[in-house]
Design an enzyme around this catalytic site. Structure first.
Site, short mmCIF file in Angstrom:
data_model
loop_
_atom_site.label_atom_id
_atom_site.label_comp_id
_atom_site.label_asym_id
_atom_site.label_seq_id
_atom_site.Cartn_x
_atom_site.Cartn_y
_atom_site.Cartn_z
N TYR A 152 25.60 -0.59 30.64
CA TYR A 152 24.75 0.21 29.77
C TYR A 152 25.26 0.20 28.34
CZ TYR A 152 23.03 4.57 27.68
OH TYR A 152 22.51 5.50 26.82
N ARG A 176 31.60 28.22 30.69
CA ARG A 176 32.12 26.87 30.50
C ARG A 176 32.90 26.43 31.73
NH1 ARG A 176 36.95 26.12 28.56
NH2 ARG A 176 36.85 27.88 27.11
N LYS A 180 17.67 10.72 34.06
CA LYS A 180 16.75 9.67 34.50
C LYS A 180 16.04 10.08 35.79
CE LYS A 180 18.49 7.33 31.01
NZ LYS A 180 19.67 8.08 30.57
N ASP A 230 28.33 3.36 38.70
CA ASP A 230 27.20 4.02 38.05
C ASP A 230 25.96 3.73 38.89
OD1 ASP A 230 25.01 4.79 36.44
OD2 ASP A 230 26.12 4.41 34.60
#
Length: 393
Positions: free
Chosen positions: A107, A55, A207, A182
């Site tokens: 978004y 982690r 994406k 972004d």
């Protein structure tokens, strides 16, 4: 961990293949970075280890973070389990009383996070049209803790001046205010916000970066060590980290990144030009077309056009549904940036959580269609769109 560019090149194609991938870092000297699925690592002495728990850090994740950072022109990369996890971590960096100035056409997931999750928890934010710099300036205040921009926006592809916004934010706000961009739609193949003054560049790696439709992942890139350390702390504390296998797949996706992006934009241009010529189409928006309202600005701050095209079909909701149903190659699906061509109806899908009055204001109508143009034959893509549009006459 700080990343460096490849010592023998600053070219995108070379960096995407070699940055962070030196075989000498592995005992096996494997050319392809291994998948390190171990949750924990043996320490030579207490507290003395580069990796201790996956982690907190993992070699597979580090290889990807270093590679994407080099491609973006950043010193640091911090990967998360999804694009929304990246966005959430960034907003959780804010202190009590700090506010966000956010682009209005954002978004749908970001809009939902702000309105449905963070607003009830006490976060205040202002939505602004960033193509209007005076409106942005008026929205900034002593309470501003972060400024959030998408350009081009998702979904209507509005384009804002990154450099002008960065100069405004850094002039009007305290030094610790982060200006975040972004960059999912354009990617570092065509646009590098950090070079234009942004403090952080954000990607939904799911994406174009990964490009194969088989990974959910996000990443934040920066040149600011203080920001990187804060994001790394939140990454570890909150625990929204990507799996080693997801990092392996995204790292693999980067290897064909430049080639894919060139093909995406070439196909998208063919699709956009065809749509603009068809009588069943009311309006097309694609940054590479001269008809785009911010085309000149786009050419100044970007080196390409990416693979996203949007248009408004003539008719009503039923017309839009008939068009989508008639497509044979373009699949009806959310997401974008994969090798396959897909389309969606944002008003009923990705931006359903946006208030109806806000959607209307932004132009996200029932006839507004978002297209992610893939890597198929452009001739076949145009033919598919033509037969589907003709079916709507």
């Amino acid at each position: 961990m700080s990343t460096t560019s490849h010592p023998h090149s600053e070219d995108l194609a070379t960096l995407s293949i070699h940055a962070g991938q030196d075989p000498e870092q592995w005992k096996s000297r494997a050319i392809i970075p291994p998948v390190f699925v171990s949750t924990t690592f043996k320490q030579l002495s207490p507290g003395q280890a580069e990796f201790d728990y996956s982690r907190s850090g993992n070699p597979s994740r580090q290889a990807f973070e270093q590679c994407l950072a080099a491609v973006e022109g950043a010193k640091y990369g911090v990967a998360h389990a999804s694009g929304m996890a990246t966005i959430t971590n960034l907003f959780l960096s804010l202190k009590e009383g700090q506010e966000v100035v956010c682009v209005d056409d954002v978004y749908g997931g970001t809009n939902r996070l702000l309105n449905k999750v963070l607003k009830p928890a006490g976060l205040k934010f202002t939505m602004v049209d960033f193509t209007d710099l005076k409106a942005v300036e008026q929205a900034l205040s002593d309470k501003t803790g972060m400024v959030w921009l998408e350009t081009p926006t998702n979904p209507t592809l509005k384009i804002s001046d990154i450099q002008a916004c960065a100069q405004l934010v850094h002039r009007k706000c305290r030094p610790e205010v982060w200006f975040v961009v972004d960059n999912t739609f354009m990617t570092p193949a065509f646009q590098r916000p950090l070079d234009l003054g942004a403090d952080v560049s954000v990607h939904s790696v799911s994406k174009f970066i990964n490009g194969h439709g088989d990974v959910i992942m996000g990443c934040a890139l920066t040149n600011n060590k203080e920001i990187a350390d804060k994001l790394r702390f939140l990454q570890n504390s909150i625990g929204a980290v990507p799996s080693p296998f997801s990092c392996f797949l995204a790292n693999r996706g980067l290897k064909t990144f430049q080639l894919r992006m060139q093909k995406h934009q070439e196909n998208a241009m063919e699709v956009a030009k065809f749509l603009e010529s068809h009588p069943q189409v009311e309006k097309v928006r694609f940054p590479g077309l001269r008809s785009h309202p911010q085309h000149d600005l786009h050419k100044r701050q970007s080196t390409g056009d990416s693979g996203m095209v949007v248009f408004w079909i003539k008719g009503d909701l039923e017309t839009a549904k008939l068009f989508i149903k008639s497509c044979k190659i373009f699949a009806l699906a959310e997401s974008l940036g994969g090798f396959e061509s897909i389309l969606e109806l944002p008003a009923l899908m990705t931006h359903l959580a946006v208030a109806p009055e806000e959607r209307k204001k932004l132009g996200i109508s029932d006839t507004f269609i978002r297209v992610s143009v893939g890597l198929e034959s452009p001739k076949d893509l145009v033919a598919d769109l033509k037969q589907a549009l003709d079916a709507c006459k």
